[in-house]
Design a protein around this motif. Sequence first.
Motif, PDB file in Angstrom:
ATOM      1  N   LEU A  69      52.491  51.854  30.674  1.00  0.00           N
ATOM      2  CA  LEU A  69      51.304  52.673  30.626  1.00  0.00           C
ATOM      3  C   LEU A  69      50.089  51.943  30.133  1.00  0.00           C
ATOM      4  O   LEU A  69      48.909  52.042  30.525  1.00  0.00           O
ATOM      5  N   THR A  70      50.264  51.251  28.942  1.00  0.00           N
ATOM      6  CA  THR A  70      49.345  50.401  28.362  1.00  0.00           C
ATOM      7  C   THR A  70      48.727  49.337  29.366  1.00  0.00           C
ATOM      8  O   THR A  70      47.537  49.149  29.459  1.00  0.00           O
ATOM      9  N   VAL A  71      49.658  48.615  29.997  1.00  0.00           N
ATOM     10  CA  VAL A  71      49.328  47.399  30.767  1.00  0.00           C
ATOM     11  C   VAL A  71      48.481  48.135  32.063  1.00  0.00           C
ATOM     12  O   VAL A  71      47.226  47.490  32.315  1.00  0.00           O
ATOM     13  N   LEU A  72      49.023  49.274  32.601  1.00  0.00           N
ATOM     14  CA  LEU A  72      48.305  49.908  33.801  1.00  0.00           C
ATOM     15  C   LEU A  72      47.022  50.479  33.187  1.00  0.00           C
ATOM     16  O   LEU A  72      45.954  50.402  34.130  1.00  0.00           O
ATOM     17  N   GLY A  73      46.937  51.048  32.382  1.00  0.00           N
ATOM     18  CA  GLY A  73      45.627  51.541  31.738  1.00  0.00           C
ATOM     19  C   GLY A  73      44.632  50.398  31.572  1.00  0.00           C
ATOM     20  O   GLY A  73      43.531  50.505  31.846  1.00  0.00           O
ATOM     21  N   ASN A  74      44.887  49.165  30.863  1.00  0.00           N
ATOM     22  CA  ASN A  74      44.239  48.140  30.717  1.00  0.00           C
ATOM     23  C   ASN A  74      43.649  47.450  31.984  1.00  0.00           C
ATOM     24  O   ASN A  74      42.516  47.182  32.307  1.00  0.00           O
ATOM     25  N   LEU A  75      44.487  47.523  32.958  1.00  0.00           N
ATOM     26  CA  LEU A  75      44.168  46.998  34.403  1.00  0.00           C
ATOM     27  C   LEU A  75      43.367  47.885  34.876  1.00  0.00           C
ATOM     28  O   LEU A  75      42.346  47.552  35.519  1.00  0.00           O
ATOM     29  N   PHE A  76      43.551  49.289  34.937  1.00  0.00           N
ATOM     30  CA  PHE A  76      42.508  50.309  35.377  1.00  0.00           C
ATOM     31  C   PHE A  76      41.404  50.247  34.897  1.00  0.00           C
ATOM     32  O   PHE A  76      40.240  50.171  35.570  1.00  0.00           O
ATOM     33  N   ALA A  77      41.347  50.145  33.474  1.00  0.00           N
ATOM     34  CA  ALA A  77      40.169  50.063  32.637  1.00  0.00           C
ATOM     35  C   ALA A  77      39.103  48.963  33.372  1.00  0.00           C
ATOM     36  O   ALA A  77      37.833  49.091  33.449  1.00  0.00           O
ATOM     37  N   ILE A  78      39.833  47.714  33.295  1.00  0.00           N
ATOM     38  CA  ILE A  78      38.949  46.521  33.809  1.00  0.00           C
ATOM     39  C   ILE A  78      38.381  46.819  35.102  1.00  0.00           C
ATOM     40  O   ILE A  78      37.300  46.430  35.586  1.00  0.00           O
ATOM     41  N   LEU A  79      39.282  47.275  35.856  1.00  0.00           N
ATOM     42  CA  LEU A  79      38.979  47.464  37.284  1.00  0.00           C
ATOM     43  C   LEU A  79      37.616  48.440  37.473  1.00  0.00           C
ATOM     44  O   LEU A  79      36.642  48.057  38.386  1.00  0.00           O
ATOM     45  N   ILE A  80      37.825  49.549  36.846  1.00  0.00           N
ATOM     46  CA  ILE A  80      36.592  50.648  36.767  1.00  0.00           C
ATOM     47  C   ILE A  80      35.378  49.773  36.118  1.00  0.00           C
ATOM     48  O   ILE A  80      34.320  50.136  36.538  1.00  0.00           O
ATOM     49  N   GLY A  81      35.541  49.212  35.004  1.00  0.00           N
ATOM     50  CA  GLY A  81      34.217  48.835  34.117  1.00  0.00           C
ATOM     51  C   GLY A  81      33.862  47.515  34.995  1.00  0.00           C
ATOM     52  O   GLY A  81      32.602  47.676  35.054  1.00  0.00           O
ATOM     53  N   PHE A  82      34.450  46.973  35.466  1.00  0.00           N
ATOM     54  CA  PHE A  82      34.064  45.679  36.471  1.00  0.00           C
ATOM     55  C   PHE A  82      33.176  46.377  37.760  1.00  0.00           C
ATOM     56  O   PHE A  82      31.997  46.012  37.923  1.00  0.00           O
ATOM     57  N   GLY A  83      33.921  47.552  38.409  1.00  0.00           N
ATOM     58  CA  GLY A  83      33.236  48.049  39.439  1.00  0.00           C
ATOM     59  C   GLY A  83      31.995  49.001  39.346  1.00  0.00           C
ATOM     60  O   GLY A  83      31.094  48.488  40.228  1.00  0.00           O
ATOM     61  N   PHE A  84      31.631  49.429  38.101  1.00  0.00           N
ATOM     62  CA  PHE A  84      30.534  50.028  37.836  1.00  0.00           C
ATOM     63  C   PHE A  84      29.486  48.940  37.173  1.00  0.00           C
ATOM     64  O   PHE A  84      28.541  49.299  37.082  1.00  0.00           O
ATOM     65  N   SER A  85      29.924  47.885  36.922  1.00  0.00           N
ATOM     66  CA  SER A  85      28.949  46.735  36.250  1.00  0.00           C
ATOM     67  C   SER A  85      28.593  45.823  37.391  1.00  0.00           C
ATOM     68  O   SER A  85      27.226  45.384  37.688  1.00  0.00           O
ATOM     69  N   ILE A  86      29.350  45.897  38.422  1.00  0.00           N
ATOM     70  CA  ILE A  86      28.994  44.883  39.429  1.00  0.00           C
ATOM     71  C   ILE A  86      28.028  45.426  40.222  1.00  0.00           C
ATOM     72  O   ILE A  86      27.207  44.326  40.890  1.00  0.00           O
ATOM     73  N   ILE A  87      27.925  46.466  40.534  1.00  0.00           N
ATOM     74  CA  ILE A  87      26.833  47.306  41.497  1.00  0.00           C
ATOM     75  C   ILE A  87      25.415  46.914  40.802  1.00  0.00           C
ATOM     76  O   ILE A  87      24.560  46.371  41.706  1.00  0.00           O
ATOM     77  N   PRO A  88      25.118  47.214  39.516  1.00  0.00           N
ATOM     78  CA  PRO A  88      23.780  47.149  39.243  1.00  0.00           C
ATOM     79  C   PRO A  88      23.465  45.481  39.061  1.00  0.00           C
ATOM     80  O   PRO A  88      22.291  45.276  39.441  1.00  0.00           O
ATOM     81  N   ILE A  89      24.514  44.643  38.636  1.00  0.00           N
ATOM     82  CA  ILE A  89      24.325  43.227  38.582  1.00  0.00           C
ATOM     83  C   ILE A  89      23.798  42.628  40.113  1.00  0.00           C
ATOM     84  O   ILE A  89      22.765  41.823  39.913  1.00  0.00           O
ATOM     85  N   LEU A  90      24.791  43.088  41.018  1.00  0.00           N
ATOM     86  CA  LEU A  90      24.540  42.435  42.261  1.00  0.00           C
ATOM     87  C   LEU A  90      22.999  42.789  42.916  1.00  0.00           C
ATOM     88  O   LEU A  90      22.285  42.079  43.566  1.00  0.00           O
ATOM     89  N   GLN A  91      22.795  44.122  42.587  1.00  0.00           N
ATOM     90  CA  GLN A  91      21.538  44.812  43.167  1.00  0.00           C
ATOM     91  C   GLN A  91      20.340  44.073  42.548  1.00  0.00           C
ATOM     92  O   GLN A  91      19.315  43.715  43.303  1.00  0.00           O
ATOM     93  N   TYR A  92      20.551  43.789  41.292  1.00  0.00           N
ATOM     94  CA  TYR A  92      19.258  43.279  40.587  1.00  0.00           C
ATOM     95  C   TYR A  92      19.239  41.682  41.008  1.00  0.00           C
ATOM     96  O   TYR A  92      18.077  41.233  41.248  1.00  0.00           O
ATOM     97  N   LEU A  93      20.381  40.878  41.174  1.00  0.00           N
ATOM     98  CA  LEU A  93      20.298  39.431  41.371  1.00  0.00           C
ATOM     99  C   LEU A  93      19.957  39.192  42.724  1.00  0.00           C
ATOM    100  O   LEU A  93      19.370  38.109  43.004  1.00  0.00           O
ATOM    101  N   PHE A  94      20.632  40.025  43.656  1.00  0.00           N
ATOM    102  CA  PHE A  94      20.412  39.691  45.257  1.00  0.00           C
ATOM    103  C   PHE A  94      19.592  40.520  46.185  1.00  0.00           C
ATOM    104  O   PHE A  94      19.305  40.056  47.299  1.00  0.00           O
ATOM    105  N   TYR A  95      19.638  41.708  45.797  1.00  0.00           N
ATOM    106  CA  TYR A  95      18.904  42.691  46.921  1.00  0.00           C
ATOM    107  C   TYR A  95      17.640  43.263  46.343  1.00  0.00           C
ATOM    108  O   TYR A  95      17.313  44.400  46.938  1.00  0.00           O
ATOM    109  N   GLN A  96      16.806  42.542  45.634  1.00  0.00           N
ATOM    110  CA  GLN A  96      15.456  43.177  45.342  1.00  0.00           C
ATOM    111  C   GLN A  96      14.541  43.044  46.544  1.00  0.00           C
ATOM    112  O   GLN A  96      14.649  41.748  47.134  1.00  0.00           O
ATOM    113  N   GLY A  97      13.577  43.904  46.606  1.00  0.00           N
ATOM    114  CA  GLY A  97      12.459  43.590  47.576  1.00  0.00           C
ATOM    115  C   GLY A  97      12.331  44.610  48.565  1.00  0.00           C
ATOM    116  O   GLY A  97      12.348  45.516  49.206  1.00  0.00           O
TER     117      GLY A  97
END
Length: 182
Positions: free
Chosen positions: A154-182
Amino acid sequence: MATTPAIRVIEPLLAIGFLVHILYGVKLTLENRKARGSARYASGKKTTGVTWASQNMLVLGITVGAFLVLHIAHFWVKMKLTGDPLLEHTAISIGGVETEVENAYALVNHTFSYLWIVIVYVVAAVGLAIHLSHGFWSAFQTIGFSNQIWRKRLTVLGNLFAILIGFGFSIIPILQYLFYQG
């Protein structure tokens, strides 16, 4: 997404779930502090078998809660209550039927054009990931589904889940800022 009927059902259930989680988390924290008595976590020393996340769940929860208020103010309030000039109506095809909807993309695009907002979202996503890394397996332990074998899994699954969610919520604003302005 706002035109999907399921969202009208899921939104209030999600809000109730968050409130129950917050109240139960605070209750559990207070019970744990009371049970521990004067035997608190040692300051400045590594307590064996206790992660930083588990020692700071209340602080991480407050951080995630503060971010949630900011997120609701940026998007939900504008989309559901006050409106915003960026939410002008546009026509899209839904299942081959031309449908008029609010242009939520314009609001997202504008919001994530500010670097400070992107940074806040990324920091919040990291805080959420840390909160989830402990909370995932801890939830199973709370309901009695944890032993030496399953705790590691469960610790391994939890860490994988946490990384996936953290990455998912981070990548949206980062990509929007870097590539989709205008």
